[in-house]
Design a protein around this motif. Structure first.
Motif, PDB file in Angstrom:
ATOM      1  N   PHE A   1     -22.560 -14.333 -21.447  1.00  0.00           N
ATOM      2  CA  PHE A   1     -21.635 -15.461 -21.489  1.00  0.00           C
ATOM      3  C   PHE A   1     -22.018 -16.545 -20.491  1.00  0.00           C
ATOM      4  CE2 PHE A   1     -18.837 -12.800 -24.017  1.00  0.00           C
ATOM      5  CZ  PHE A   1     -18.239 -13.730 -24.851  1.00  0.00           C
ATOM      6  N   ASP A   2     -22.492 -16.155 -19.320  1.00  0.00           N
ATOM      7  CA  ASP A   2     -22.911 -17.164 -18.344  1.00  0.00           C
ATOM      8  C   ASP A   2     -24.099 -17.967 -18.877  1.00  0.00           C
ATOM      9  OD1 ASP A   2     -20.972 -16.156 -16.603  1.00  0.00           O
ATOM     10  OD2 ASP A   2     -22.244 -16.549 -14.875  1.00  0.00           O
ATOM     11  N   ARG A   3     -25.001 -17.284 -19.543  1.00  0.00           N
ATOM     12  CA  ARG A   3     -26.175 -17.982 -20.074  1.00  0.00           C
ATOM     13  C   ARG A   3     -25.812 -18.967 -21.173  1.00  0.00           C
ATOM     14  NH1 ARG A   3     -31.354 -13.809 -20.322  1.00  0.00           N
ATOM     15  NH2 ARG A   3     -31.196 -13.061 -18.173  1.00  0.00           N
ATOM     16  N   ILE A   4     -24.939 -18.554 -22.099  1.00  0.00           N
ATOM     17  CA  ILE A   4     -24.646 -19.445 -23.227  1.00  0.00           C
ATOM     18  C   ILE A   4     -23.655 -20.550 -22.857  1.00  0.00           C
ATOM     19  CG2 ILE A   4     -25.144 -17.651 -24.928  1.00  0.00           C
ATOM     20  CD1 ILE A   4     -22.074 -17.487 -25.405  1.00  0.00           C
ATOM     21  N   VAL A   5     -22.817 -20.327 -21.868  1.00  0.00           N
ATOM     22  CA  VAL A   5     -21.832 -21.350 -21.480  1.00  0.00           C
ATOM     23  C   VAL A   5     -22.406 -22.306 -20.430  1.00  0.00           C
ATOM     24  CG1 VAL A   5     -19.572 -21.772 -20.434  1.00  0.00           C
ATOM     25  CG2 VAL A   5     -19.862 -19.884 -22.052  1.00  0.00           C
ATOM     26  N   LEU A   6     -22.969 -21.776 -19.359  1.00  0.00           N
ATOM     27  CA  LEU A   6     -23.458 -22.619 -18.266  1.00  0.00           C
ATOM     28  C   LEU A   6     -24.851 -23.173 -18.539  1.00  0.00           C
ATOM     29  CD1 LEU A   6     -22.235 -20.509 -15.221  1.00  0.00           C
ATOM     30  CD2 LEU A   6     -21.198 -22.578 -16.151  1.00  0.00           C
ATOM     31  N   ARG A   7     -25.668 -22.405 -19.237  1.00  0.00           N
ATOM     32  CA  ARG A   7     -27.028 -22.800 -19.576  1.00  0.00           C
ATOM     33  C   ARG A   7     -27.774 -23.345 -18.358  1.00  0.00           C
ATOM     34  NH1 ARG A   7     -28.387 -22.208 -24.478  1.00  0.00           N
ATOM     35  NH2 ARG A   7     -30.036 -23.794 -24.454  1.00  0.00           N
ATOM     36  N   ARG A   8     -28.263 -24.566 -18.402  1.00  0.00           N
ATOM     37  CA  ARG A   8     -29.084 -25.032 -17.288  1.00  0.00           C
ATOM     38  C   ARG A   8     -28.254 -25.343 -16.024  1.00  0.00           C
ATOM     39  NH1 ARG A   8     -29.043 -28.127 -14.100  1.00  0.00           N
ATOM     40  NH2 ARG A   8     -28.475 -30.273 -14.018  1.00  0.00           N
ATOM     41  N   PHE A   9     -26.930 -25.353 -16.168  1.00  0.00           N
ATOM     42  CA  PHE A   9     -26.073 -25.563 -15.011  1.00  0.00           C
ATOM     43  C   PHE A   9     -25.724 -24.246 -14.319  1.00  0.00           C
ATOM     44  CE2 PHE A   9     -25.306 -29.380 -17.551  1.00  0.00           C
ATOM     45  CZ  PHE A   9     -25.527 -30.347 -16.589  1.00  0.00           C
ATOM     46  N   ARG A  10     -26.346 -23.169 -14.762  1.00  0.00           N
ATOM     47  CA  ARG A  10     -26.160 -21.895 -14.089  1.00  0.00           C
ATOM     48  C   ARG A  10     -27.062 -21.835 -12.862  1.00  0.00           C
ATOM     49  NH1 ARG A  10     -26.936 -15.783 -15.957  1.00  0.00           N
ATOM     50  NH2 ARG A  10     -26.236 -14.850 -14.012  1.00  0.00           N
ATOM     51  N   ASP A  11     -26.532 -21.362 -11.748  1.00  0.00           N
ATOM     52  CA  ASP A  11     -27.306 -21.268 -10.511  1.00  0.00           C
ATOM     53  C   ASP A  11     -28.576 -20.457 -10.748  1.00  0.00           C
ATOM     54  OD1 ASP A  11     -28.070 -21.514  -7.918  1.00  0.00           O
ATOM     55  OD2 ASP A  11     -26.295 -20.565  -7.048  1.00  0.00           O
ATOM     56  N   GLY A  12     -29.688 -20.960 -10.244  1.00  0.00           N
ATOM     57  CA  GLY A  12     -30.959 -20.263 -10.367  1.00  0.00           C
ATOM     58  C   GLY A  12     -31.756 -20.636 -11.596  1.00  0.00           C
ATOM     59  N   SER A  13     -31.172 -21.438 -12.502  1.00  0.00           N
ATOM     60  CA  SER A  13     -31.877 -21.787 -13.737  1.00  0.00           C
ATOM     61  C   SER A  13     -32.796 -22.989 -13.518  1.00  0.00           C
ATOM     62  CB  SER A  13     -30.882 -22.088 -14.851  1.00  0.00           C
ATOM     63  OG  SER A  13     -30.134 -23.257 -14.545  1.00  0.00           O
ATOM     64  N   THR A  14     -33.883 -23.016 -14.257  1.00  0.00           N
ATOM     65  CA  THR A  14     -34.807 -24.141 -14.230  1.00  0.00           C
ATOM     66  C   THR A  14     -35.232 -24.453 -15.667  1.00  0.00           C
ATOM     67  OG1 THR A  14     -36.658 -22.631 -13.862  1.00  0.00           O
ATOM     68  CG2 THR A  14     -35.700 -23.696 -11.914  1.00  0.00           C
ATOM     69  N   ILE A  15     -35.579 -25.700 -15.907  1.00  0.00           N
ATOM     70  CA  ILE A  15     -36.045 -26.122 -17.217  1.00  0.00           C
ATOM     71  C   ILE A  15     -37.564 -25.989 -17.264  1.00  0.00           C
ATOM     72  CG2 ILE A  15     -36.119 -27.990 -18.906  1.00  0.00           C
ATOM     73  CD1 ILE A  15     -33.329 -26.974 -18.419  1.00  0.00           C
ATOM     74  N   THR A  16     -38.053 -25.272 -18.259  1.00  0.00           N
ATOM     75  CA  THR A  16     -39.494 -25.104 -18.449  1.00  0.00           C
ATOM     76  C   THR A  16     -39.871 -25.594 -19.850  1.00  0.00           C
ATOM     77  OG1 THR A  16     -39.343 -22.870 -19.383  1.00  0.00           O
ATOM     78  CG2 THR A  16     -39.403 -23.052 -16.979  1.00  0.00           C
ATOM     79  N   ALA A  17     -41.171 -25.620 -20.120  1.00  0.00           N
ATOM     80  CA  ALA A  17     -41.638 -26.051 -21.440  1.00  0.00           C
ATOM     81  C   ALA A  17     -41.131 -25.130 -22.539  1.00  0.00           C
ATOM     82  CB  ALA A  17     -43.166 -26.094 -21.451  1.00  0.00           C
ATOM     83  N   ALA A  18     -40.887 -23.859 -22.178  1.00  0.00           N
ATOM     84  CA  ALA A  18     -40.421 -22.875 -23.159  1.00  0.00           C
ATOM     85  C   ALA A  18     -38.899 -22.868 -23.307  1.00  0.00           C
ATOM     86  CB  ALA A  18     -40.911 -21.491 -22.767  1.00  0.00           C
TER      87      ALA A  18
END
Length: 376
Positions: A188-205
């Motif tokens: 749920f944290d992944r699908i709701v917060l997505r890139r706004f989740r602490d520790g997340s980064t945007i990559t090419a993939a």
């Protein structure tokens, strides 16, 4: 409309102060000192002042639940003056203001809001925000339900979270899987917060969620239960029962919850990072026992004069937390202690840590003496 004066217990401020003292003074100094001493006993003891990696519970894991518990324990006292005077509209304004401020402060402390970098802003990632959600849930229950209803709903939230993580399976997540990468709360944290989740980064993939495994979205159900456990303790202390009876209720309740949490942990492990129901019950029991201890010392035996210094932290707890999380005082400490590293050797870092937290204590002490408190 006349608002009645709030009844205040010394033990509430002192226990809250104990929690913050451990967080912003004792732990950083002790761990640095333990590294300098480097003895088997101090090294072992230092492990009790850092969070467990996943399953299990040590002393340091009680700090956040206790902070939340204390927010709830004061609510029956703080709300009474409004509810008894029919001031619900005013109380709702206070609740909304507090939730928004706690959320903002949480983003400042751990959400990197002050970095002014949109790529580093994380929406829900901090103790203060967990308190905000738990406080909001508890405030609604306290305002609109009697004690029996509060107990039933809090129990329902505890069981709902347990049932969701134990039986709901979505893709490779849930269905009784309590591992870091595959529990339902993580999903749920992944699908709701997505890139706004602490520790997340945007990559090419796509989004890389890294190794950050604290969860917040559906864990908020049990944040509400933790704060409500404090509310129940507050009900006990605010009641007309004799003080010895209040102590018994707090102590017996604490023992029963600790035992129940341990038993529940056989099926749903005690995991603080995802705030499992077993951990919620277990930590709430410990909070009850600590509340019983401090109520006994401060309000029953009247030993408050020996512990009043903890109120310096307890009555400015949010400010103490934010000073510790946001401001690095080491530049001041290193300037004042310039040249001493040669003499202090391995103890230099411990002395710097002591100087840093002493500056925070001094700021809080000055504000305490001037009766200036950060109200949220």
């Amino acid at each position: 409309m006349e608002i009645q004066k709030t009844q205040r217990l010394g033990s509430l401020d002192v226990l809250r102060g104990f929690d913050l003292f451990c967080l912003v003074f004792f732990q950083p100094v002790f761990r640095a000192l333990a590294r300098a001493v480097d003895l088997p006993f101090t090294n072992w003891l230092a492990t009790k002042f850092q969070h467990v990696q996943w399953e299990g519970f040590v002393f340091w894991d009680i700090i956040m639940p206790l902070f939340m518990f204390m927010a709830g324990a004061s609510m029956p006292f703080a709300f009474a003056k409004y509810l008894n005077s029919g001031g619900k509209a005013r109380l709702y304004r206070r609740i909304i203001k507090r939730v928004l401020l706690l959320w903002l402060f949480g983003m400042i402390c751990q959400g990197n809001l002050l970095a002014l970098d949109p790529g580093r802003i994380f929406f829900y990632s901090n103790t203060l925000q967990a308190i905000a959600m738990g406080y909001l849930i508890s405030a609604v229950l306290l305002m609109h339900f009697k004690l029996k209803g509060q107990i039933i709903i809090a129990s329902g939230l505890l069981l709902a979270y347990w049932a969701a993580l134990s039986f709901i399976k979505i893709g490779g997540f849930g269905g009784g899987d309590f591992t870091p990468d595959h529990n339902l709360a993580e999903y749920f944290d992944r699908i709701v917060l997505r890139r706004f989740r602490d520790g997340s980064t945007i990559t090419a993939a796509g989004i890389d969620f890294g190794k950050y495994r604290y969860t917040w979205i559906i864990s908020s159900l049990n944040f509400g239960v933790t704060v409500m456990s404090g509310v129940f303790a507050g009900h006990i202390m605010k009641s007309n029962l004799p003080k010895i009876s209040k102590l018994r209720w707090l102590a017996v309740g604490g023992v029963l919850m600790v035992a129940a949490g341990q038993l529940w942990g056989l099926q749903m492990p005690i995991i603080k990072k995802i705030w499992t129901s077993s951990m919620t019950l277990y930590s709430s029991g410990i909070c009850f026992l600590l509340m019983a201890l401090f109520y006994y010392l401060i309000d029953y035996k009247d030993y408050g004069k020996y512990f009043n210094w903890l109120k310096i932290y307890g009555m400015n707890s949010i400010l103490a937390y934010m000073l510790y999380e946001i401001i690095d005082f080491s530049s001041i400490s290193k300037s004042l202690l310039h040249g001493t590293e040669h003499f202090l050797g391995n103890y230099y870092i411990a002395v710097i840590k002591l100087a840093n937290v002493s500056i925070i204590f001094f700021i809080l002490w000055v504000m305490y003496k001037k009766k200036k408190f950060m109200k949220v």
